[in-house]
Design an enzyme around this catalytic site. Structure first.
Site, PDB file in Angstrom:
ATOM      1  N   ARG A   1      55.333  40.608   3.669  1.00  0.00           N
ATOM      2  CA  ARG A   1      56.112  40.447   2.436  1.00  0.00           C
ATOM      3  C   ARG A   1      55.245  40.192   1.205  1.00  0.00           C
ATOM      4  NH1 ARG A   1      59.227  37.669   6.343  1.00  0.00           N
ATOM      5  NH2 ARG A   1      61.157  38.781   6.845  1.00  0.00           N
TER       6      ARG A   1
ATOM      7  N   LYS B   1      53.622  48.593 -10.318  1.00  0.00           N
ATOM      8  CA  LYS B   1      54.545  49.517  -9.656  1.00  0.00           C
ATOM      9  C   LYS B   1      53.804  50.216  -8.530  1.00  0.00           C
ATOM     10  CE  LYS B   1      57.337  52.050 -12.191  1.00  0.00           C
ATOM     11  NZ  LYS B   1      57.846  52.907 -13.282  1.00  0.00           N
TER      12      LYS B   1
ATOM     13  N   GLU C   1      48.309  61.065 -19.981  1.00  0.00           N
ATOM     14  CA  GLU C   1      48.893  59.723 -19.999  1.00  0.00           C
ATOM     15  C   GLU C   1      48.371  58.908 -21.180  1.00  0.00           C
ATOM     16  OE1 GLU C   1      51.276  58.460 -18.327  1.00  0.00           O
ATOM     17  OE2 GLU C   1      51.486  59.630 -16.480  1.00  0.00           O
TER      18      GLU C   1
ATOM     19  N   LYS D   1      49.846  49.748 -22.065  1.00  0.00           N
ATOM     20  CA  LYS D   1      50.597  49.502 -20.838  1.00  0.00           C
ATOM     21  C   LYS D   1      50.710  48.013 -20.550  1.00  0.00           C
ATOM     22  CE  LYS D   1      51.603  51.088 -16.273  1.00  0.00           C
ATOM     23  NZ  LYS D   1      51.372  52.075 -15.199  1.00  0.00           N
TER      24      LYS D   1
ATOM     25  N   GLU E   1      61.353  46.546 -15.263  1.00  0.00           N
ATOM     26  CA  GLU E   1      62.256  47.551 -15.839  1.00  0.00           C
ATOM     27  C   GLU E   1      63.665  46.991 -16.002  1.00  0.00           C
ATOM     28  OE1 GLU E   1      62.030  51.127 -13.531  1.00  0.00           O
ATOM     29  OE2 GLU E   1      60.131  51.705 -14.400  1.00  0.00           O
TER      30      GLU E   1
ATOM     31  N   ARG F   1      60.144  48.620 -20.297  1.00  0.00           N
ATOM     32  CA  ARG F   1      59.097  49.248 -19.512  1.00  0.00           C
ATOM     33  C   ARG F   1      59.318  50.749 -19.311  1.00  0.00           C
ATOM     34  NH1 ARG F   1      56.188  46.326 -14.674  1.00  0.00           N
ATOM     35  NH2 ARG F   1      55.086  48.039 -13.703  1.00  0.00           N
TER      36      ARG F   1
ATOM     37  N   ASN G   1      57.676  55.904 -19.097  1.00  0.00           N
ATOM     38  CA  ASN G   1      58.103  57.119 -18.407  1.00  0.00           C
ATOM     39  C   ASN G   1      58.333  58.280 -19.367  1.00  0.00           C
ATOM     40  OD1 ASN G   1      58.159  56.187 -15.664  1.00  0.00           O
ATOM     41  ND2 ASN G   1      59.995  55.016 -16.158  1.00  0.00           N
TER      42      ASN G   1
ATOM     43  N   HIS H   1      58.233  61.876 -18.205  1.00  0.00           N
ATOM     44  CA  HIS H   1      58.140  61.856 -16.753  1.00  0.00           C
ATOM     45  C   HIS H   1      59.368  62.413 -16.037  1.00  0.00           C
ATOM     46  CE1 HIS H   1      54.541  59.640 -17.493  1.00  0.00           C
ATOM     47  NE2 HIS H   1      54.353  59.337 -16.224  1.00  0.00           N
TER      48      HIS H   1
ATOM     49  N   HIS I   1      58.163  64.987 -13.517  1.00  0.00           N
ATOM     50  CA  HIS I   1      58.287  64.790 -12.077  1.00  0.00           C
ATOM     51  C   HIS I   1      59.038  65.941 -11.425  1.00  0.00           C
ATOM     52  CE1 HIS I   1      57.609  60.121 -11.974  1.00  0.00           C
ATOM     53  NE2 HIS I   1      56.487  60.806 -12.028  1.00  0.00           N
TER      54      HIS I   1
ATOM     55  N   HIS J   1      49.329  65.777 -11.949  1.00  0.00           N
ATOM     56  CA  HIS J   1      50.342  64.917 -12.561  1.00  0.00           C
ATOM     57  C   HIS J   1      50.314  65.024 -14.087  1.00  0.00           C
ATOM     58  CE1 HIS J   1      52.963  61.474 -13.162  1.00  0.00           C
ATOM     59  NE2 HIS J   1      52.057  60.945 -13.975  1.00  0.00           N
TER      60      HIS J   1
END
Length: 364
Positions: free
Chosen positions: A120, A142, A184, A226, A236, A246, A250, A253, A257, A269
């Site tokens: 965990r 993330k 990016e 960032k 988020e 946040r 994206n 994206h 994506h 990417h």
């Protein structure tokens, strides 16, 4: 720029992003004095760098455990994660031990996810070796893996104990990889720091030079963007209506994506995100949110870096279906990060089909 620079990330457990040269000796300190073992996850291309980290751990009295993982997106699968868990279990990893992710964004995504899910959550150190990973994947906590249905659909928020951006690793990157990472960086310029755009526009040819001062400054600025965004919105949680937190990261994206999936990850990417930013700029222009000049600035900057700004016709229905399972969607409503002006990101939810089709036509 001084030899090493530090960007503070005010997370639930604050950490530092260190940008500099020859940083592997800092690994043991970040792994922590309580750790007896540290697993170093790395792709085959990073064997030499992994050996340096293994040596640094060994001489510090920490038992290193190397775990080879596939290159690129092939690492981000449930099967690879399960293999990593098996190695950790066999080696007897406890909650005081740590994971080190050495490699590009896919490796740091996987390593962070393994760290988040083992017992965990155990300590995690990110050592990104690509420009893309330095400015995007390794900062912000993330983590995730892919499924056949989509990219990063399985994951967890798990902040690293520290991030080491060793600029020396950029000298071995192929030029297309550096250009991909710059997409990016450009994103950070449009959503928060226009000085990034000015630095690139001043001389696009020097921006990808891994030994130059410009790329070092671009990395610092992008990491600062960032860090600022994720510090204000750790999970988020603040994107409601047109307000945004946040999710600003994206930008480009949702469409990007979808391209990655449609191309079965044959596109880099950053190449997909470059086209995604042009698409969403055209979407904002058609929605009356930005003017022609700002939309065109997207094309000109990205093209100057030899990044793609268009996509082939006849694929819109397939791309729309892929966008429908994007993490930012809510039910059947597509949601896009757009600009209301330079460095003014917002959410556009449920744009009319004719706006989407017009934006798509503009990039074909």
């Amino acid at each position: 720029m001084s030899r090493d620079q530090v960007v503070e990330v005010a997370a639930e457990r604050p950490y530092q992003v260190i940008i500099g040269h020859r940083l592997h000796d800092r690994i043991p300190g970040l792994v922590g004095e309580d750790a007896r073992r540290a697993a170093v996850l790395h792709p085959p291309t990073m064997i030499e760098a992994a050996e340096r980290i293994v040596h640094a751990l060994d001489v510090s009295g920490i038992e290193p455990v190397r775990i080879d993982v596939p290159d690129g997106e092939a690492a981000k699968t449930a099967q690879v994660a399960a293999r990593c868990w098996s190695v950790l279990g066999t080696a007897g990893f406890t909650r005081s031990d740590a994971i080190v992710g050495l490699g590009g964004g896919a490796t740091t995504d996987l390593a962070g996810f393994v760290a988040a899910t083992w017992l965990r959550g155990v300590r995690y150190v990110a050592v990104p070796t690509s420009l893309l990973a330095m400015v995007d994947a390794a900062v912000g906590g993330k983590t995730g893996i892919n499924t056949p249905e989509g990219k990063n659909l399985v994951g967890a928020f798990h902040e690293p104990a520290g991030v080491l951006c060793d600029l020396d690793t950029l000298t071995s990157l192929p030029l297309p990889e550096l250009r991909s990472g710059l997409a990016e960086v450009v994103k950070c310029g449009f959503i928060a720091d226009p000085e990034i755009l000015s630095l690139i526009e001043a001389d696009p040819a020097v921006a990808p030079d891994p030994a130059g001062e410009v790329i070092a400054e671009l990395v610092r600025r992008a990491v600062q963007v960032k860090a600022g965004v994720v510090s204000a919105d750790l999970r988020e949680a603040t994107s409601v209506g047109t307000r945004i937190g946040r999710e600003a990261l994206n930008y480009g994206h949702t469409f990007g994506h979808a391209i990655e999936q449609h191309e079965r990850y044959r596109w880099r990417h950053g190449e997909a995100i470059s086209t995604g930013m042009v698409f969403v700029a055209e979407l904002a222009r058609h929605a009356g949110l930005i003017d022609d000049a700002l939309a065109e600035r997207h094309r000109s900057i990205l093209a100057s870096l030899q990044l793609p700004t268009s996509y082939r016709a006849g694929t819109f229905e397939a791309l729309r279906a892929l966008m429908a399972v994007d993490k930012k969607s809510r039910g059947t409503t597509l949601r896009f990060v757009v600009l209301h002006g330079l460095a003014r990101p917002a959410i556009l939810a449920g744009p009319a089909p004719e706006l989407l089709e017009a934006a798509y036509a503009d990039i074909c």
